[in-house]
Design an enzyme around this catalytic site. Sequence first.
Site, PDB file in Angstrom:
ATOM      1  N   SER A   1      -4.866 -10.345 -11.805  1.00 56.89           N
ATOM      2  CA  SER A   1      -5.473  -9.310 -12.655  1.00 56.89           C
ATOM      3  C   SER A   1      -4.421  -8.577 -13.479  1.00 56.89           C
ATOM      4  CB  SER A   1      -6.303  -8.330 -11.833  1.00 56.89           C
ATOM      5  OG  SER A   1      -5.580  -7.889 -10.717  1.00 56.89           O
TER       6      SER A   1
ATOM      7  N   HIS B   1       0.827  -1.219   0.000  1.00 52.34           N
ATOM      8  CA  HIS B   1       0.000   0.000   0.000  1.00 52.34           C
ATOM      9  C   HIS B   1       0.861   1.269   0.000  1.00 52.34           C
ATOM     10  CE1 HIS B   1      -4.058  -1.723   0.289  1.00 52.34           C
ATOM     11  NE2 HIS B   1      -3.443  -2.723   0.896  1.00 52.34           N
ATOM     12  N   THR B   2       2.057   1.136  -0.491  1.00 51.06           N
ATOM     13  CA  THR B   2       2.931   2.308  -0.631  1.00 51.06           C
ATOM     14  C   THR B   2       2.933   2.821  -2.069  1.00 51.06           C
ATOM     15  OG1 THR B   2       4.694   0.691  -0.833  1.00 51.06           O
ATOM     16  CG2 THR B   2       4.543   1.862   1.261  1.00 51.06           C
TER      17      THR B   2
ATOM     18  N   ASP C   1       1.820  -3.850  -9.384  1.00 45.83           N
ATOM     19  CA  ASP C   1       1.525  -5.178  -9.923  1.00 45.83           C
ATOM     20  C   ASP C   1       1.855  -5.273 -11.414  1.00 45.83           C
ATOM     21  OD1 ASP C   1       0.556  -5.488  -7.408  1.00 45.83           O
ATOM     22  OD2 ASP C   1      -1.559  -5.517  -7.967  1.00 45.83           O
TER      23      ASP C   1
END
Length: 385
Positions: free
Chosen positions: A126, A34-35, A170
């Site tokens: 994804s 979450h950075t 990602d």
Amino acid sequence: MSTQTSSSYSQFVADFKTELKVTSPGRINLIGEHTDYNNGFVLPTAIDKHIVFQFQKNGTDICNVYSATFDKMLQFNINQVSESDKEWENYILGVINQIQLRGKIIGGFDCIIESYLPMGSGISSSAALECGLAYGLNEMFNLGLEKFDLVKIGQKAEHTYVGTQCGIMDQFASVMSESGHVILLDCESIDHQLIPADFGDYQVLLLNTNVSHNLADSAYNTRVSECASVVEAIAKNNPEVTSLRQATTEMLAAVKGTITPVAYQRAKYVLEENNRVEKAVVALKEGKLKELGALMYGSHDGLQNDYEVSCAELDFLAAFSKDYDQVLGARMMGGGFGGCTINLIHKDGVEAFVADATKAYKEKFNIDLTSFTAVPSQGTATVSL
Ligand code: GLA
């Protein structure tokens, strides 16, 4: 846009004349969760598990995309691409839309997709889907897109058609990774450094909770806006601050009374996590794997208590691992609310640890745990036919 029934698919597969075959990997992230959407640091890499794509041009305006994994067909006219009400279709359509928005021309094509990535496990099936498709279409139709364009196309597809305001980690890992390395990515400058993933007698083991709480998407977007609200508060007195990356603990302390306690907690976590990534890189380069492991535990703690994106199943597995000397570190990985823990474990300890964790997890949650080792691997690539 229509979805056919399953009876016609076997002929589609039998008639297929593969012109191009592409593999697109899932990813792990050693640390730095979450950075990315806060312009911070991440330490991901692609792994040895993939989605496989086969492509052929069909000379029409129609595209047929068959998911062999789900036995589902998506059919659409390349000149009439719009959002679907089915999530998996939006990954495909979102990518096509993004390519077209860049003025690139794609003709009709057929595609078969086989996934060997467990969905909802936090290894980013994804991004693998988006990037593999973008990569394949770029090759097939000579679109002249650079690798980083493919990364951005994947991320934008997710922002628009899918509706998750994800960061860039990602897609970057899926496309840019090199075998045997992790990527230190600075999500502000997009500078990246390949660091040898030299784990010696240790290896990366993923434990899949096999839960995927459906909170994930909305909670993700909420975290994005909570962090943005802190940036806004800080920027009132520090206009040069445009993301939490430029914020300091002093700046955060100065606005503590003007933001909600929850927003404060979120930002505190992000600042600490960026710090941990920098320390983890030094530890990895110096072969100090125990330190790396301790930082991973620190990351989990922050994600559980301050950022609050973990869940009981992940917390259980991270805590369980602490009784095993052969596990140097463990943490939840990816967006959270389910998926996998990533464990740095001595090779000799894998079997016993997996057996014990599986038993204890079943007793506690009545859910079967699955596990797999993950080897730092090459990003999205063409496979010779
Ligand atoms: C998801 C997102 C990434 C990143 C992680 C959390 O995987 O797609 O951009 O924010 O969560 O680190």
